[in-house]
Write an enzyme that holds these catalytic residues in place. Structure first.
Site, mmCIF file in Angstrom:
data_model
loop_
_atom_site.group_PDB
_atom_site.id
_atom_site.type_symbol
_atom_site.label_atom_id
_atom_site.label_comp_id
_atom_site.label_asym_id
_atom_site.label_seq_id
_atom_site.Cartn_x
_atom_site.Cartn_y
_atom_site.Cartn_z
ATOM 1 N N SER A 45 33.108 38.072 33.017
ATOM 2 C CA SER A 45 33.871 38.575 31.616
ATOM 3 C C SER A 45 33.303 40.420 31.641
ATOM 4 C CB SER A 45 33.187 38.216 30.314
ATOM 5 O OG SER A 45 31.756 37.954 30.258
ATOM 6 N N SER A 97 29.371 36.188 35.031
ATOM 7 C CA SER A 97 30.210 37.227 34.181
ATOM 8 C C SER A 97 29.513 38.530 34.891
ATOM 9 C CB SER A 97 30.037 37.212 32.643
ATOM 10 O OG SER A 97 30.778 36.082 32.340
ATOM 11 N N LYS A 126 28.525 47.105 28.440
ATOM 12 C CA LYS A 126 29.499 46.101 28.107
ATOM 13 C C LYS A 126 29.533 45.925 26.587
ATOM 14 C CE LYS A 126 30.558 41.116 28.902
ATOM 15 N NZ LYS A 126 30.070 40.049 29.735
#
Length: 474
Positions: free
Chosen positions: A153, A177, A79
């Site tokens: 996220s 997330s 990420k």
């Protein structure tokens, strides 16, 4: 030779070690799939094509010399809140960011295990919301339904894995997330114990509520990536005792007492469990009962835990905003939440941090009666692209809490949780359920998750192919 994208992390590592395919060929195919899918899925913020091919060539040289490492030559993604040397860490924000001088600890450990980092995946601005959209990169889409978000996220990591672009990816989880996008893309998502995977160069991320975790199609692959990334920097403040996640996969969990917790924890705004999501989670509870576990409805004594979450989340956000090179480009909601964090950074933050020990005792007492909590991961299926993007701050909070009221308490506690696929609701949208445990309970949760996986075989289902994301038929 074309490598079957349905091969997971373990299988890919095996064929590389056997010499069935080279890392260079595998990474070339991975990069081609990422390129072809960017116009539809848009999973990646940064693609490290040249660097990844060089790393693959180096891995091939090691493989030829007889070197063996857990992930030697395997392409994975991380990420875009994690530092990769030579690449910017924009964390969903607009503007030009400086290149990181060195790898973050989690990335360093993946490299030490032999992994090739093919790119950095999209995330919403500072990871605040359960969707992965923004002016910096557009919208990341759900491979199961491109009109819908993959969640957030860690939505880019989830989309990349769900579409078979990479066999596994790292994400981070500050209020669900990892677990939320895992649930909305039919994946296994592990939110580990705080400190299990280092967040260094930050000793704590968002005042300790955010941890790094793993996304994969199977429990074994998620556990393998966890083992590869786990460990601490010498200056990390949280250093839990080591666990062997992979060894827990396939182990009989024994007969467990499982609390089915359907009531959302208290929030200042209303939340209601969608009937179809409830039905899928109840079906999973019934399957656990069929496997011999004792399952009964019971809710952990959360109390006013939300009062401790807000100061930590907003103060953590304010810290990030102060570091942003172009604060004027930030979303108004980000700036407003950071201002709140500026007000909560003294006595309220200290009180919130002190309350954690009390919460550990109170909710820990629940685990004298139960071994595991089974709860919905989200209250609703994935929203459509754009549904939350243009909302104001309060409207965003309302929509976020309505959709995702279940995940964040375990971030306050710092304890492990695992999302498992729970099936599909109207229109073929995936939903998930969480297995939640007390401190350092990853082995127990993973043994239970793998027992479910052996029965339900969720990894055999694939989304219909998008452009550049062709996949095996379901």
């Amino acid at each position: 030779m074309t490598h079957d994208r349905s091969a997971g992390l373990r299988e890919t590592a095996r064929v590389l070690a056997e010499g069935t395919i080279t890392s260079a060929a595998l990474v070339e195919q991975t990069l081609a799939r990422i390129h072809d899918s960017q116009g539809t899925l848009n999973a990646f913020r940064i693609v490290r094509a040249e660097a990844a091919l060089a790393e693959a060539a180096a891995a091939d040289a090691q493989l030829a010399a007889g070197v063996r490492k857990p992930l030697l030559g395997v392409p994975v993604a991380v990420k875009d809140d994690m530092d990769v040397a030579g690449e910017p860490t924009a964390f969903g924000c607009e503007g030009e960011f400086p290149a990181a001088a060195r790898d973050g600890e989690a990335v360093r450990r993946l490299r030490a295990a032999g992994a090739v980092i093919v790119g950095k995946t999209n995330t919403c601005e500072f990871g605040q919301w359960p969707f992965t959209e923004g002016p910096a990169f557009g919208a990341t889409r759900n491979p199961w339904s491109p009109e819908h978000t993959p969640g957030g996220s860690s939505g880019g990591s989830a989309a990349a894995v769900a579409a078979g672009l990479v066999p596994a990816a790292l994400g981070s989880d500050g209020a669900g997330s990892v677990r939320i996008p895992a649930s909305w893309t039919h994946l296994v998502g592990i939110k580990p114990q705080r400190g299990r995977i280092s967040t260094w160069p930050r000793g704590e991320s968002f005042q300790g509520i955010t941890v790094n975790g793993t996304l994969a199609r199977t429990v074994a692959d998620a556990a393998l990536l966890l083992d590869a990334a786990a460990g601490n920097h010498v200056l990390d403040p949280h250093r839990p005792p080591a666990v062997d996640a992979s060894a827990a996969v396939g182990r009989d969990p024994g007969r467990l007492r499982i609390a089915l917790a359907l009531k959302p924890p208290f929030t200042a705004l209303p939340a209601r469990l969608h009937p179809e999501v409830r039905a899928r989670v109840v079906e999973l509870a019934e399957k656990l009962g069929d496997l011999g576990h004792i399952v009964e409805e019971a809710d952990p004594p959360y109390g006013q835990i939300g009062l401790t979450f807000v100061p930590r989340a907003t103060v953590g956000l304010a810290e990030r905003v102060r570091e942003a090179p172009f604060p004027a480009l930030l979303d108004r909601r980000t700036r407003d939440a950071a201002r709140l964090g500026g007000l909560l950074g003294g006595v309220p933050l200290r009180a919130a941090r002190r309350a954690e020990a009390l919460l550990h005792r109170r909710i820990g007492g629940f685990f004298t009666s139960y071994d595991v909590v089974l709860a919905p991961t989200t209250a609703a299926p994935p929203p459509r692209i754009g549904a939350m993007l243009k909302l104001g701050g309060l409207a965003t909070d309302r929509a976020m809490i309505a959709a995702c009221p279940y995940a964040w308490p375990w971030n306050v506690l710092g304890w492990p949780g695992v999302n498992v696929p729970a099936g599909f609701v109207g229109g073929g949208l995936p939903v998930g359920a969480q297995l939640l445990g007390p401190a350092n309970s990853e082995p127990l949760l993973l043994s239970l998750a793998s027992q479910l996986e052996a029965e339900l075989r969720w990894h055999e289902l694939w989304p219909r192919p998008c452009a550049g994301a062709e996949s095996p038929a379901a």
